[in-house]
Motif scaffolding. Structure first.
Motif, PDB file in Angstrom:
ATOM      1  N   PRO A 105      54.167  48.427  27.074  1.00 51.14           N
ATOM      2  CA  PRO A 105      55.561  48.016  26.890  1.00 51.14           C
ATOM      3  C   PRO A 105      56.516  48.407  28.013  1.00 51.14           C
ATOM      4  O   PRO A 105      57.534  47.748  28.198  1.00 51.14           O
ATOM      5  CB  PRO A 105      55.970  48.688  25.570  1.00 51.14           C
ATOM      6  CG  PRO A 105      54.978  49.767  25.348  1.00 51.14           C
ATOM      7  CD  PRO A 105      53.712  49.330  26.005  1.00 51.14           C
ATOM      8  N   THR A 106      56.228  49.481  28.749  1.00 51.30           N
ATOM      9  CA  THR A 106      57.173  49.885  29.798  1.00 51.30           C
ATOM     10  C   THR A 106      56.450  50.112  31.130  1.00 51.30           C
ATOM     11  O   THR A 106      55.253  50.370  31.171  1.00 51.30           O
ATOM     12  CB  THR A 106      57.909  51.199  29.456  1.00 51.30           C
ATOM     13  OG1 THR A 106      56.960  52.271  29.468  1.00 51.30           O
ATOM     14  CG2 THR A 106      58.594  51.123  28.102  1.00 51.30           C
ATOM     15  N   SER A 183      55.461  49.331  19.605  1.00 49.60           N
ATOM     16  CA  SER A 183      56.589  49.249  20.526  1.00 49.60           C
ATOM     17  C   SER A 183      56.730  47.829  21.115  1.00 49.60           C
ATOM     18  O   SER A 183      57.841  47.330  21.305  1.00 49.60           O
ATOM     19  CB  SER A 183      56.407  50.293  21.618  1.00 49.60           C
ATOM     20  OG  SER A 183      57.344  50.137  22.625  1.00 49.60           O
ATOM     21  N   LEU A 184      55.585  47.172  21.380  1.00 49.94           N
ATOM     22  CA  LEU A 184      55.640  45.783  21.874  1.00 49.94           C
ATOM     23  C   LEU A 184      56.363  44.897  20.859  1.00 49.94           C
ATOM     24  O   LEU A 184      57.185  44.052  21.228  1.00 49.94           O
ATOM     25  CB  LEU A 184      54.227  45.236  22.111  1.00 49.94           C
ATOM     26  CG  LEU A 184      53.452  45.741  23.329  1.00 49.94           C
ATOM     27  CD1 LEU A 184      52.017  45.208  23.310  1.00 49.94           C
ATOM     28  CD2 LEU A 184      54.128  45.345  24.635  1.00 49.94           C
ATOM     29  N   MET A 185      56.060  45.113  19.575  1.00 51.65           N
ATOM     30  CA  MET A 185      56.695  44.298  18.518  1.00 51.65           C
ATOM     31  C   MET A 185      58.169  44.652  18.378  1.00 51.65           C
ATOM     32  O   MET A 185      59.022  43.780  18.261  1.00 51.65           O
ATOM     33  CB  MET A 185      55.977  44.507  17.176  1.00 51.65           C
ATOM     34  CG  MET A 185      54.608  43.887  17.099  1.00 51.65           C
ATOM     35  SD  MET A 185      54.625  42.105  17.374  1.00 51.65           S
ATOM     36  CE  MET A 185      54.123  42.020  19.075  1.00 51.65           C
ATOM     37  N   GLU A 186      58.454  45.957  18.399  1.00 56.85           N
ATOM     38  CA  GLU A 186      59.838  46.422  18.276  1.00 56.85           C
ATOM     39  C   GLU A 186      60.724  45.837  19.371  1.00 56.85           C
ATOM     40  O   GLU A 186      61.876  45.506  19.151  1.00 56.85           O
ATOM     41  CB  GLU A 186      59.845  47.943  18.427  1.00 56.85           C
ATOM     42  CG  GLU A 186      60.501  48.718  17.318  1.00 56.85           C
ATOM     43  CD  GLU A 186      60.163  50.184  17.472  1.00 56.85           C
ATOM     44  OE1 GLU A 186      60.678  50.806  18.423  1.00 56.85           O
ATOM     45  OE2 GLU A 186      59.342  50.678  16.660  1.00 56.85           O
ATOM     46  N   LYS A 187      60.160  45.746  20.556  1.00 58.92           N
ATOM     47  CA  LYS A 187      60.939  45.232  21.681  1.00 58.92           C
ATOM     48  C   LYS A 187      60.963  43.704  21.704  1.00 58.92           C
ATOM     49  O   LYS A 187      61.468  43.113  22.667  1.00 58.92           O
ATOM     50  CB  LYS A 187      60.353  45.763  22.998  1.00 58.92           C
ATOM     51  CG  LYS A 187      60.587  47.258  23.202  1.00 58.92           C
ATOM     52  CD  LYS A 187      59.785  47.753  24.413  1.00 58.92           C
ATOM     53  CE  LYS A 187      59.812  49.250  24.528  1.00 58.92           C
ATOM     54  NZ  LYS A 187      61.001  49.751  25.252  1.00 58.92           N
ATOM     55  N   GLY A 188      60.345  43.074  20.704  1.00 57.07           N
ATOM     56  CA  GLY A 188      60.407  41.618  20.622  1.00 57.07           C
ATOM     57  C   GLY A 188      59.513  40.878  21.602  1.00 57.07           C
ATOM     58  O   GLY A 188      59.848  39.789  22.063  1.00 57.07           O
ATOM     59  N   PHE A 189      58.370  41.461  21.901  1.00 58.62           N
ATOM     60  CA  PHE A 189      57.477  40.847  22.890  1.00 58.62           C
ATOM     61  C   PHE A 189      56.412  39.918  22.290  1.00 58.62           C
ATOM     62  O   PHE A 189      55.456  39.552  22.971  1.00 58.62           O
ATOM     63  CB  PHE A 189      56.774  41.924  23.723  1.00 58.62           C
ATOM     64  CG  PHE A 189      57.656  42.581  24.744  1.00 58.62           C
ATOM     65  CD1 PHE A 189      58.511  41.833  25.545  1.00 58.62           C
ATOM     66  CD2 PHE A 189      57.621  43.958  24.940  1.00 58.62           C
ATOM     67  CE1 PHE A 189      59.324  42.437  26.506  1.00 58.62           C
ATOM     68  CE2 PHE A 189      58.425  44.578  25.890  1.00 58.62           C
ATOM     69  CZ  PHE A 189      59.281  43.805  26.673  1.00 58.62           C
ATOM     70  N   LEU A 190      56.588  39.529  21.015  1.00 61.13           N
ATOM     71  CA  LEU A 190      55.566  38.691  20.373  1.00 61.13           C
ATOM     72  C   LEU A 190      55.308  37.396  21.145  1.00 61.13           C
ATOM     73  O   LEU A 190      54.166  36.995  21.361  1.00 61.13           O
ATOM     74  CB  LEU A 190      55.975  38.373  18.928  1.00 61.13           C
ATOM     75  CG  LEU A 190      54.972  37.541  18.127  1.00 61.13           C
ATOM     76  CD1 LEU A 190      53.616  38.237  18.066  1.00 61.13           C
ATOM     77  CD2 LEU A 190      55.481  37.270  16.715  1.00 61.13           C
ATOM     78  N   GLU A 191      56.399  36.775  21.577  1.00 57.00           N
ATOM     79  CA  GLU A 191      56.282  35.516  22.319  1.00 57.00           C
ATOM     80  C   GLU A 191      55.489  35.716  23.615  1.00 57.00           C
ATOM     81  O   GLU A 191      54.648  34.905  23.980  1.00 57.00           O
ATOM     82  CB  GLU A 191      57.687  35.031  22.666  1.00 57.00           C
ATOM     83  CG  GLU A 191      57.925  33.561  22.501  1.00 57.00           C
ATOM     84  CD  GLU A 191      59.389  33.253  22.768  1.00 57.00           C
ATOM     85  OE1 GLU A 191      59.667  32.784  23.880  1.00 57.00           O
ATOM     86  OE2 GLU A 191      60.239  33.530  21.889  1.00 57.00           O
ATOM     87  N   ALA A 212      50.584  53.817  17.464  1.00 60.05           N
ATOM     88  CA  ALA A 212      50.752  55.087  16.758  1.00 60.05           C
ATOM     89  C   ALA A 212      51.153  54.847  15.310  1.00 60.05           C
ATOM     90  O   ALA A 212      50.842  55.639  14.427  1.00 60.05           O
ATOM     91  CB  ALA A 212      51.806  55.948  17.459  1.00 60.05           C
ATOM     92  N   THR A 213      51.823  53.741  15.069  1.00 63.60           N
ATOM     93  CA  THR A 213      52.201  53.373  13.699  1.00 63.60           C
ATOM     94  C   THR A 213      51.747  51.940  13.440  1.00 63.60           C
ATOM     95  O   THR A 213      51.434  51.206  14.368  1.00 63.60           O
ATOM     96  CB  THR A 213      53.724  53.454  13.499  1.00 63.60           C
ATOM     97  OG1 THR A 213      54.339  52.486  14.368  1.00 63.60           O
ATOM     98  CG2 THR A 213      54.261  54.837  13.824  1.00 63.60           C
ATOM     99  N   MET A 214      51.689  51.563  12.172  1.00 61.11           N
ATOM    100  CA  MET A 214      51.231  50.220  11.833  1.00 61.11           C
ATOM    101  C   MET A 214      52.252  49.459  10.997  1.00 61.11           C
ATOM    102  O   MET A 214      52.058  49.220   9.812  1.00 61.11           O
ATOM    103  CB  MET A 214      49.899  50.290  11.065  1.00 61.11           C
ATOM    104  CG  MET A 214      48.694  50.379  11.951  1.00 61.11           C
ATOM    105  SD  MET A 214      48.457  48.870  12.916  1.00 61.11           S
ATOM    106  CE  MET A 214      47.713  49.584  14.369  1.00 61.11           C
ATOM    107  N   PRO A 215      53.386  49.082  11.600  1.00 65.22           N
ATOM    108  CA  PRO A 215      54.342  48.267  10.856  1.00 65.22           C
ATOM    109  C   PRO A 215      53.720  46.903  10.519  1.00 65.22           C
ATOM    110  O   PRO A 215      52.735  46.505  11.141  1.00 65.22           O
ATOM    111  CB  PRO A 215      55.519  48.118  11.817  1.00 65.22           C
ATOM    112  CG  PRO A 215      54.962  48.374  13.173  1.00 65.22           C
ATOM    113  CD  PRO A 215      53.792  49.294  12.989  1.00 65.22           C
TER     114      PRO A 215
END
Ligand code: ADP
Ligand code: MG
Length: 239
Positions: A105-106, A183-191, A212-215
């Protein structure tokens, strides 16, 4: 010791069909999974003596080329887990372009992964590309440069940009690692993840997802992009 008891002792919870057995030591990488001796040598050199629980289970699963979700706490050694998996698959100098991609992600994280991998490949001809603005531009100018790398470490934006400009050929990628998927999902990187997946056109693509987490967003993504996935969950110390 039974596999089930061994996993329990290391707080590893695993589910899925035909799950490969965990490794109990790094020596088993060479003895049972045909890793090249340099891997063991470099692990020793850089002070890695014993695999962590996530490494014990996820490396053999990756070596068997299964899709999987790895869920383990921060600091549990997920980076080394996926770098070892990649080193098993990408060891020769084929000069055929990227065969493994790590999406992080970063830029800071991507740089750390890159440096970790450079250590592990000490003395080898494996070529690792950390995709930055500068070398993306260099590769845009000189197509031959794109063929010389074996492994790509990148952020989603940088890679999508390169794909859209025709600067990154992912058609030979056999392993795609999504690091810090939460973090990829949180930052809106799905597309962006979707676009990267579409560019990985090999029918023999293996996907792994570390988090680290499974939202539920991560579960959902895994469901839509993976085939018969294995799920590996490492508990925290007092879970
Ligand atoms: P995560 O990605 O799970 O948060 P990292 O991959 O960043 O964790 O690893 C955390 C730290 O643990 C790093 O300093 C790494 O070098 C160290 N580490 C990883 N695997 C091992 C190991 N098998 N033995 C000792 N230290 C390790
Ligand atoms: Mg990490």
């Amino acid at each position: 010791e039974e596999v089930a008891a061994f996993l329990k002792r290391h707080r590893v919870n695993v589910s899925g069909t035909d799950v490969p057995h965990p490794i109990k030591s790094f020596e088993m990488l060479c003895k049972e999974h045909k890793f090249q001796p340099f891997v063991l040598r470099n692990l020793k050199t850089f002070g890695f003596k014993q695999p962590t629980p996530i490494q014990m289970q996820s490396v053999p699963v990756a070596v068997h080329r299964r899709d999987f979700i790895a869920n383990a706490p921060t600091g549990s050694g997920k980076t080394l887990a996926f770098l070892l998996s990649i080193l098993h698959q990408v060891h020769s100098e084929e000069k055929s372009g990227y065969r493994a991609v790590v999406v992080s992600p970063t830029r800071e994280l991507a740089t750390q992964i890159y440096e970790h991998l450079r250590n592990l490949t000490t003395g080898r001809k494996v070529k690792v590309c950390l995709m930055t603005k500068a070398n993306a531009a260099a590769q845009a100018q000189d197509p031959a440069m794109r063929q010389k790398y074996d492994i790509l470490i990148t952020t989603p934006m940088r890679l999508v940009h390169a794909i859209q400009n025709g600067e990154a050929d992912l058609s030979r990628v056999r392993s795609l690692v999504l690091d810090e998927a939460d973090s990829l999902m949180e930052k809106g990187f799905l597309e962006q993840v979707d676009e990267i997946l579409s560019a990985c056109t090999s029918t023999n693509l293996q996907i792994s997802l570390y988090s680290a987490t499974m939202p539920s967003s991560v579960e959902q993504m895994a469901k839509t992009i993976m085939k018969d996935p294995i799920r590996i969950i490492v508990g925290t110390q007092n879970a």
